[in-house]
Design a protein around this motif. Structure first.
Motif, PDB file in Angstrom:
ATOM      1  N   PRO A 135      41.030  24.664  57.523  1.00 58.45           N
ATOM      2  CA  PRO A 135      40.533  23.045  56.854  1.00 58.45           C
ATOM      3  C   PRO A 135      39.054  23.255  55.460  1.00 58.45           C
ATOM      4  N   VAL A 136      38.693  23.858  55.758  1.00 61.06           N
ATOM      5  CA  VAL A 136      37.376  23.796  53.937  1.00 61.06           C
ATOM      6  C   VAL A 136      38.229  24.729  53.091  1.00 61.06           C
ATOM      7  N   ARG A 137      38.143  24.151  52.187  1.00 62.20           N
ATOM      8  CA  ARG A 137      38.594  24.799  51.015  1.00 62.20           C
ATOM      9  C   ARG A 137      37.617  26.313  51.052  1.00 62.20           C
ATOM     10  N   GLN A 138      37.564  27.214  50.489  1.00 64.11           N
ATOM     11  CA  GLN A 138      37.010  28.794  50.242  1.00 64.11           C
ATOM     12  C   GLN A 138      37.425  29.231  49.405  1.00 64.11           C
ATOM     13  N   PHE A 139      36.574  29.660  47.862  1.00 62.22           N
ATOM     14  CA  PHE A 139      36.641  29.951  46.735  1.00 62.22           C
ATOM     15  C   PHE A 139      36.159  31.430  47.168  1.00 62.22           C
ATOM     16  N   ASN A 140      36.823  32.788  47.278  1.00 60.65           N
ATOM     17  CA  ASN A 140      35.532  34.255  47.184  1.00 60.65           C
ATOM     18  C   ASN A 140      35.764  34.130  45.795  1.00 60.65           C
ATOM     19  N   LEU A 141      34.791  35.100  45.803  1.00 59.80           N
ATOM     20  CA  LEU A 141      33.577  35.770  44.977  1.00 59.80           C
ATOM     21  C   LEU A 141      34.183  37.033  44.733  1.00 59.80           C
ATOM     22  N   ALA A 142      34.165  38.182  43.652  1.00 66.73           N
ATOM     23  CA  ALA A 142      34.297  39.561  43.378  1.00 66.73           C
ATOM     24  C   ALA A 142      32.634  40.497  44.153  1.00 66.73           C
ATOM     25  N   SER A 143      32.580  40.574  45.000  1.00 60.89           N
ATOM     26  CA  SER A 143      31.123  41.453  45.506  1.00 60.89           C
ATOM     27  C   SER A 143      31.003  42.250  44.353  1.00 60.89           C
ATOM     28  N   SER A 144      29.612  42.825  43.529  1.00 64.52           N
ATOM     29  CA  SER A 144      29.556  42.955  42.503  1.00 64.52           C
ATOM     30  C   SER A 144      28.485  44.255  42.645  1.00 64.52           C
ATOM     31  N   CYS A 145      28.067  44.328  44.006  1.00 62.39           N
ATOM     32  CA  CYS A 145      27.083  45.571  44.662  1.00 62.39           C
ATOM     33  C   CYS A 145      27.954  46.400  46.111  1.00 62.39           C
ATOM     34  N   VAL A 146      28.889  47.081  46.177  1.00 67.53           N
ATOM     35  CA  VAL A 146      29.445  47.318  46.981  1.00 67.53           C
ATOM     36  C   VAL A 146      29.367  48.607  46.782  1.00 67.53           C
ATOM     37  N   PRO A 147      28.252  50.055  47.019  1.00 66.06           N
ATOM     38  CA  PRO A 147      27.336  49.557  47.765  1.00 66.06           C
ATOM     39  C   PRO A 147      25.951  48.723  46.901  1.00 66.06           C
ATOM     40  N   GLY A 160      33.589  49.233  41.376  1.00 72.34           N
ATOM     41  CA  GLY A 160      32.746  49.299  39.481  1.00 72.34           C
ATOM     42  C   GLY A 160      34.069  48.122  38.869  1.00 72.34           C
ATOM     43  N   SER A 161      33.834  48.536  37.791  1.00 67.93           N
ATOM     44  CA  SER A 161      34.503  47.335  36.873  1.00 67.93           C
ATOM     45  C   SER A 161      35.851  47.523  37.013  1.00 67.93           C
ATOM     46  N   GLU A 162      36.548  48.696  37.081  1.00 66.72           N
ATOM     47  CA  GLU A 162      37.620  48.077  38.195  1.00 66.72           C
ATOM     48  C   GLU A 162      38.350  47.327  39.099  1.00 66.72           C
ATOM     49  N   GLU A 163      37.401  47.978  40.031  1.00 69.00           N
ATOM     50  CA  GLU A 163      38.300  47.005  41.265  1.00 69.00           C
ATOM     51  C   GLU A 163      37.877  45.399  40.789  1.00 69.00           C
ATOM     52  N   ILE A 164      36.462  45.128  40.097  1.00 70.78           N
ATOM     53  CA  ILE A 164      36.407  43.641  39.970  1.00 70.78           C
ATOM     54  C   ILE A 164      36.888  43.411  39.327  1.00 70.78           C
ATOM     55  N   ALA A 165      37.841  44.207  38.220  1.00 72.92           N
ATOM     56  CA  ALA A 165      38.713  43.380  37.654  1.00 72.92           C
ATOM     57  C   ALA A 165      40.009  42.595  38.376  1.00 72.92           C
ATOM     58  N   MET A 166      40.863  44.267  39.167  1.00 74.27           N
ATOM     59  CA  MET A 166      41.584  43.503  40.535  1.00 74.27           C
ATOM     60  C   MET A 166      41.649  42.644  41.118  1.00 74.27           C
ATOM     61  N   LEU A 167      39.527  42.466  41.493  1.00 64.38           N
ATOM     62  CA  LEU A 167      40.143  41.236  42.329  1.00 64.38           C
ATOM     63  C   LEU A 167      39.850  40.039  41.284  1.00 64.38           C
ATOM     64  N   LEU A 168      39.340  40.226  40.262  1.00 61.82           N
ATOM     65  CA  LEU A 168      39.120  38.796  40.154  1.00 61.82           C
ATOM     66  C   LEU A 168      40.906  38.724  39.156  1.00 61.82           C
ATOM     67  N   ASP A 169      41.465  38.769  39.156  1.00 60.39           N
ATOM     68  CA  ASP A 169      42.748  38.567  38.811  1.00 60.39           C
ATOM     69  C   ASP A 169      44.115  37.966  39.554  1.00 60.39           C
ATOM     70  N   ARG A 170      42.975  37.722  40.926  1.00 58.46           N
ATOM     71  CA  ARG A 170      43.310  37.794  42.267  1.00 58.46           C
ATOM     72  C   ARG A 170      43.958  36.173  42.344  1.00 58.46           C
ATOM     73  N   GLU A 171      44.351  35.894  42.721  1.00 55.74           N
ATOM     74  CA  GLU A 171      44.012  33.833  43.559  1.00 55.74           C
ATOM     75  C   GLU A 171      43.225  34.050  44.230  1.00 55.74           C
ATOM     76  N   GLY A 172      42.737  33.091  43.852  1.00 52.72           N
ATOM     77  CA  GLY A 172      41.776  32.797  45.077  1.00 52.72           C
ATOM     78  C   GLY A 172      39.958  33.329  44.246  1.00 52.72           C
ATOM     79  N   VAL A 173      40.129  33.745  43.959  1.00 50.01           N
ATOM     80  CA  VAL A 173      38.428  34.653  43.374  1.00 50.01           C
ATOM     81  C   VAL A 173      38.679  33.862  41.941  1.00 50.01           C
ATOM     82  N   VAL A 174      37.172  33.334  41.703  1.00 46.60           N
ATOM     83  CA  VAL A 174      36.414  32.747  40.887  1.00 46.60           C
ATOM     84  C   VAL A 174      35.536  33.417  40.141  1.00 46.60           C
ATOM     85  N   GLY A 175      34.830  33.903  40.716  1.00 46.54           N
ATOM     86  CA  GLY A 175      33.752  34.621  40.025  1.00 46.54           C
ATOM     87  C   GLY A 175      33.976  36.162  40.514  1.00 46.54           C
ATOM     88  N   ILE A 176      32.325  36.660  40.208  1.00 48.49           N
ATOM     89  CA  ILE A 176      30.903  37.207  40.843  1.00 48.49           C
ATOM     90  C   ILE A 176      29.838  36.927  41.560  1.00 48.49           C
TER      91      ILE A 176
END
Length: 586
Positions: A135-147, A160-176
């Motif tokens: 019921p709460v709005r959840q805005f996810n971000l792309a995790s920058s430090c994995v590991p 890396g940058s490729e995985e971050i780019a893939m996540l940022l293009d997904r609906e519901g992911v709003v940042g890093i």
């Protein structure tokens, strides 16, 4: 960026002009206006989840479909947690939302860093999917430090940058999400430069994590891309961060809330507090149920002398502005109808909460029924079958005269930054701590497919006998166990592998209590109150083997390599200040 995408503005205009009826009117209220700092009587009209009119004494000629009596209470915007890890609650996203909305929280900005370290992109996708039950709005971000620190620990994924780019293009992911690898940012390391470039190119929120960073390093860090910092603990950090243009997130987590008084000192003399917001970072289910969420921080701030209007603004309007959300955090035309009704501005739980104009809870009860979570949608993530036996938990010195590294801890059981070296008794070729009550072993074993493990000696960690273990072990979430004897450590490992991860206490070869967390070894699918019952049973059992009621927290953060102290990973003992390995023997 807006929470409500592409509303029918023609309908909203028609409703504001009273040409068509609204869905909802909340009347008999005292409006808390976080834009002007005023409180005054009003009525609020809502259509399609959007506030279309705030009326002050003016009657409507077209009654709304539903009229809600505010009982003369204060109406204020729902609270926003600008930075948190849902996994730290040990609840799934859906169940977390069902608990947090009772506290007046209506939106959270989530770093799914924990499950990303275990499962990679598929773990983040699970968080996005399950958040739809919330019921709460959840805005996810792309995790920058994995590991979190490459090369110093083994995790279940690498971004890396490729995985971050893939996540940022997904609906519901709003940042890093929080950029913890400060050294890589200030040294302009290629990997981190590429990750930040993906966020800068899209002009999205980039969250920071920069403890004890000052001067030229702070300037370099900001130039790298992060725009906020939730990891400060001192007045100096708070002041310098704000002066440098960062947003400062005042944090009160389950791990640490004692820094609020000093951080408030850092605001002294500042005329403007527009860059101050609030976050919980890591809040456990028991604290969420018993003491609250963002409203818990509100209560602490008000007790410390902060004006309630300022605290509310920090926890709603400022957080929304920081995240670039144009329609959250206030009660005015065009804003999402994320609202709460409270009887006093003192941090108490609200008696009614609306999200998008829908009544989500009333008088402490959810309006929706059970969420009906399905079984865990992926296999057991705990891989410890490579452990052969109790001998894997022996600490074997290279020679009888070796100096053994000892990690000293403070009164709170937190590791210090300088190691000690001492000759310890050796029996049958292994270190024997039988006569040293203040010492215990701590081991981290990779649970993601590698066979790496480290064993260290800790001083004043708090364990008196038996073993306590967890697969919640920031940030790579390997298997971590504190123990007095290897037999109990092995039993703990076997138990947590069998149940899919979690926490347990072992004594004399018996599991006293366990807390199964089968969702990636991090989360339970139980509702909050049922999970808290299991946590309480575990805490009672842990009390039989140690003298600290915070032992499980100590276990969880002993491997937090981003902390500027001595930390243990599956690959060795690490000096968090320099991000280098420390010798285990001399």
């Amino acid at each position: 960026m807006r929470a409500i995408q592409n509303p029918d503005r023609s309908r909203l205009i028609a409703a504001a002009m009273q040409r068509i009826p609204c869905d909802l009117t909340i009347q008999n209220i005292r409006l808390v206006n976080v834009i002007t700092g005023e409180i005054y009587p009003a009525e609020v009209d809502v259509l399609d989840g959007v506030i279309v009119r705030v009326r002050e004494g003016e009657m409507t000629v077209v009654p709304s479909e539903t009229v809600y009596d505010g009982r003369g209470a204060y109406l204020l915007p729902g609270f926003i947690d600008i930075h948190m890890h849902v996994e730290s609650t040990m609840l799934t996203p859906g169940e977390f939302g069902r608990a947090a909305v009772l506290c007046g929280t209506t939106a959270v900005f989530v770093d799914p860093h924990e499950i990303a370290n275990v499962m990679g992109i598929s773990g983040v996708e699970y968080m996005l999917e399950d958040a739809r039950r919330s019921p709460v709005r959840q805005f996810n971000l792309a995790s920058s430090c994995v590991p979190s620190v490459p090369g110093l620990e083994g995790s279940g994924a690498s971004f890396g940058s490729e995985e971050i780019a893939m996540l940022l293009d997904r609906e519901g992911v709003v940042g890093i999400a929080e950029v913890m690898d400060v050294l890589s940012v200030v040294n302009d390391a290629q990997r981190m430069h590429g990750i930040l470039a993906e966020g800068l190119r899209r002009d999205v929120l980039i969250q920071g994590h920069a403890p004890r960073v000052y001067g030229k390093e702070l300037a370099a860090y900001i130039l790298g891309g992060p725009t906020d910092n939730h990891s400060g603990r001192t007045a100096r950090e708070c002041c310098e961060n704000l002066r440098a243009g960062l947003h400062v997130n005042l944090q009160a987590s389950s791990l640490s809330s004692g820094s609020l008084p000093e951080m408030l000192q850092g605001l002294r003399g500042h005329r403007y507090h527009d860059n101050v917001s609030l976050c919980t970072d890591d809040v456990h289910a028991k604290d969420l149920l018993e003491t609250g969420h963002i409203n818990r921080i509100m209560k602490k701030l008000i007790e410390l002398g902060v004006d309630p209007m300022d605290a509310i603004r920090w926890g709603a309007y400022n957080a929304a502005r920081e995240a670039g959300m144009a329609d959250l955090g206030a009660v005015a035309p065009g804003y999402a109808a994320d609202l709460q009704l409270v009887e006093a501005l003192d941090g108490r739980n609200p008696f009614a909460v609306f999200v998008g104009g829908d009544l989500m809870c009333e008088d402490g009860r959810l309006c929706a029924g059970p969420s009906g979570a399905e079984k865990v949608p992926f296999p057991n993530t705990v891989q410890l079958s490579w452990l052969r036996g109790e001998e894997d938990f022996y600490l074997m010195p290279p020679g009888p005269d070796s100096l053994v590294c000892i990690v000293p801890c403070n009164e709170a059981g937190r590791a210090l930054s300088e190691p000690l070296y001492e000759r310890l008794p050796v029996k049958n070729g292994r270190i024997d701590l039988t006569d040293r009550e203040e010492l215990c072993f701590l081991s981290v074993c990779n649970r993601h497919g590698a066979r790496d493990r480290t064993i260290c000696v800790f001083q004043n960690f708090g364990l008196e006998r038996g073993a306590v273990a967890s697969t919640v072990s920031h940030d790579s979430h390997n298997f971590t166990v504190a123990y007095k004897n290897p037999e109990d450590a092995l039993i703990a490992a076997n138990y947590l592998q069998e149940v899919g991860g979690g926490m347990c206490a072992v004594l004399d070869g018996q599991v006293l209590a366990g807390l199964p967390l089968p969702v990636a070894g991090l989360m339970s699918q139980l509702p909050c109150h049922e999970l808290v019952e299991q946590i309480s049973a575990l805490e009672k059992a842990v009390g039989q083997v140690c003298k600290s009621d915070k032992m499980m927290m100590r276990i969880a953060i002993s491997s937090l390599l981003a902390a500027p102290i001595l930390c243990i990973s599956d690959r060795g003992l690490v000096d968090g200040r320099t991000q280098t390995f420390v010798e285990l023997f001399k």
